[in-house]
Design a protein around this motif. Structure first.
Motif, PDB file in Angstrom:
ATOM      1  N   GLU A  51       0.860  -1.173   0.000  1.00  0.00           N
ATOM      2  CA  GLU A  51       0.000   0.000   0.000  1.00  0.00           C
ATOM      3  C   GLU A  51       0.902   1.230   0.000  1.00  0.00           C
ATOM      4  O   GLU A  51       1.968   1.227   0.616  1.00  0.00           O
ATOM      5  N   VAL A  52       0.453   2.263  -0.668  1.00  0.00           N
ATOM      6  CA  VAL A  52       1.267   3.463  -0.808  1.00  0.00           C
ATOM      7  C   VAL A  52       0.423   4.694  -0.524  1.00  0.00           C
ATOM      8  O   VAL A  52      -0.755   4.758  -0.882  1.00  0.00           O
ATOM      9  N   VAL A  53       1.045   5.674   0.137  1.00  0.00           N
ATOM     10  CA  VAL A  53       0.392   6.949   0.351  1.00  0.00           C
ATOM     11  C   VAL A  53       1.437   8.041   0.172  1.00  0.00           C
ATOM     12  O   VAL A  53       2.613   7.866   0.508  1.00  0.00           O
ATOM     13  N   MET A  54       1.035   9.158  -0.427  1.00  0.00           N
ATOM     14  CA  MET A  54       1.935  10.289  -0.592  1.00  0.00           C
ATOM     15  C   MET A  54       2.057  11.043   0.744  1.00  0.00           C
ATOM     16  O   MET A  54       1.064  11.223   1.454  1.00  0.00           O
ATOM     17  N   TYR A  55       3.261  11.497   1.070  1.00  0.00           N
ATOM     18  CA  TYR A  55       3.539  11.994   2.417  1.00  0.00           C
ATOM     19  C   TYR A  55       4.473  13.201   2.363  1.00  0.00           C
ATOM     20  O   TYR A  55       5.371  13.268   1.512  1.00  0.00           O
ATOM     21  N   SER A  56       4.246  14.151   3.286  1.00  0.00           N
ATOM     22  CA  SER A  56       5.161  15.274   3.508  1.00  0.00           C
ATOM     23  C   SER A  56       5.319  15.473   5.005  1.00  0.00           C
ATOM     24  O   SER A  56       4.394  15.217   5.777  1.00  0.00           O
ATOM     25  N   GLU A  57       6.492  15.941   5.414  1.00  0.00           N
ATOM     26  CA  GLU A  57       6.763  16.145   6.835  1.00  0.00           C
ATOM     27  C   GLU A  57       5.904  17.255   7.424  1.00  0.00           C
ATOM     28  O   GLU A  57       5.542  18.214   6.733  1.00  0.00           O
ATOM     29  N   SER A  58       5.604  17.141   8.731  1.00  0.00           N
ATOM     30  CA  SER A  58       4.904  18.222   9.426  1.00  0.00           C
ATOM     31  C   SER A  58       5.255  18.179  10.907  1.00  0.00           C
ATOM     32  O   SER A  58       5.772  17.182  11.425  1.00  0.00           O
ATOM     33  N   LEU A  59       4.930  19.271  11.600  1.00  0.00           N
ATOM     34  CA  LEU A  59       5.146  19.395  13.041  1.00  0.00           C
ATOM     35  C   LEU A  59       3.860  19.157  13.832  1.00  0.00           C
ATOM     36  O   LEU A  59       3.827  19.407  15.037  1.00  0.00           O
TER      37      LEU A  59
END
Length: 379
Positions: free
Chosen positions: A360-368
């Motif tokens: 399974e794949v999901v697009m991701y970006s860092e966050s605080l």
């Protein structure tokens, strides 16, 4: 006699602009600089500003099974840079070490990934801050002689109340009838979790005549722009079933004209809703058509973007994301799943170095974003 060095502190707005462009790992260290920096980095407005820069750099979070050094299968999360296709890290799963079945990705929202075992634990995980939170158990309300089957678990964000929510949809089945028997199904239950209260509540939503295609189209369940979306059947017609995280109501959108439900899969296109259809004619595969939805609930707002030739990818390939630069991410089916990146402008294909028995794949970006009482997870 040497003069003392003269310091010129930078204006606060410039400091904020510089810090907002740094990775989460650096900002976590900079909280030790002083109380003012610690307070700034934890400020909700700064967290939002930081994410607006961070989401320009995306990763693919890949959940799959692979063999360890003892030749035993274990569940692994791989982080792959979408810019370079390089493997950034392999991470073990939080909180699920004692489970015998695989986890599922229940959506991604503002740097937080939702992991779930259907009918069991649900975990929110901020990979960048190394924080995770196991949600309280959602009570089952199955009548005696019935069991509940969880069809949907997905994380979303209520922008009006600044709150994160998890929607869960269960179907109750009568154990005395076969699955195909109309008497087997005994209604649905929709529950909603609020991070602000750390509790579940039942929603009065009538989905009795709605058949959610959770297992047939797992890639068609995702969160985008305030809505949870999934594929569903209503009177044998496929629709996009959407749940507004703020108003907490369901909305349906029919397919574009001329598209058969068995060939259509919903997906996210650069932060908005889209879909991809397989074009068959007289048992001949002609390619993929990529669609974008202008407005949830409005059938006439579907727009066909472009076609992908069958000479590039075969019919067993499933697309699930399109980025702002036109790159299409596919998951190809075979003995093992693997991912393919396609750039339609130059017909160029790239394949990252990862594969697995289940993927399974999901697009991701860092966050605080904080999980408000979550636990530290040092992987």
């Amino acid at each position: 006699m040497a003069s003392a060095p003269i310091t010129h502190p930078l204006p606060e707005d410039i400091v904020v602009d510089i810090l907002a462009r740094l990775p989460v790992k650096s900002l976590k260290r900079f909280r030790c600089v002083g109380k003012s920096w610690c307070s700034l980095i934890q400020n909700p407005r700064f967290i939002s500003t930081h994410y607006s820069f961070s989401k320009k750099k995306t990763y693919s979070v890949v959940l799959h099974w692979q063999y360890d050094f003892a030749l035993e299968l274990k569940e692994v999360v791989s982080i792959i840079s979408n810019q370079t296709l390089d493997l950034d890290a392999n991470l073990d799963m939080p909180s699920f070490a004692d489970k015998k079945t695989s986890a599922h990705i229940g959506g991604f929202c503002n740097g937080i990934i939702c992991l779930s075992y259907y009918e069991s634990d649900i975990v929110l995980w901020n990979i960048a801050t190394k924080e995770f939170k196991t949600l309280p158990t959602c009570p089952s309300e199955a009548p005696p002689g019935f069991y509940n089957c969880t069809e949907v678990v997905c994380l979303g964000y209520d922008s009006k109340k600044d709150d994160y929510k998890v929607i869960r949809i269960d179907t109750f089945w009568n154990l005395h009838f076969r699955y195909e028997d109309p008497r087997a199904m005994c209604g649905k239950r929709v529950a909603l979790y609020n991070l602000s209260t750390d509790s579940w509540r039942k929603l009065n939503a009538n989905l009795t005549d709605v058949e959610i295609q959770g297992y047939e189209f797992p890639e068609s369940q995702f969160y985008s722009n305030g809505f949870f979306h999934c594929s569903a059947l209503i009177e044998d017609e496929q629709v996009l079933l959407s749940f507004d995280m703020s108003s907490e109501v369901f909305v349906t959108t029919p397919l574009p004209d001329g598209v058969e439900y068995s060939t259509f899969c919903f997906m996210e296109i650069d932060g908005s809703v889209g879909g991809i259809s397989h074009d068959y004619s007289w048992f001949h595969f002609k390619g993929f058509d990529l669609w974008a939805l202008g407005e949830v609930g409005v059938k006439n707002s579907w727009i066909k973007l472009f076609r992908i030739s069958p000479s590039i990818l075969n019919m067993e390939t499933m697309a699930f994301d399109v980025s702002s630069d036109g790159k299409v991410t596919f998951k190809e089916r075979g003995n093992e799943y693997f991912m393919v990146w396609l750039y339609p402008s130059n017909r160029k294909i790239k394949t990252p170095q990862t594969s697995g028995r289940y993927l399974e794949v999901v697009m991701y970006s860092e966050s605080l974003v904080s999980l408000r009482g979550g636990s530290a997870y040092n992987n």
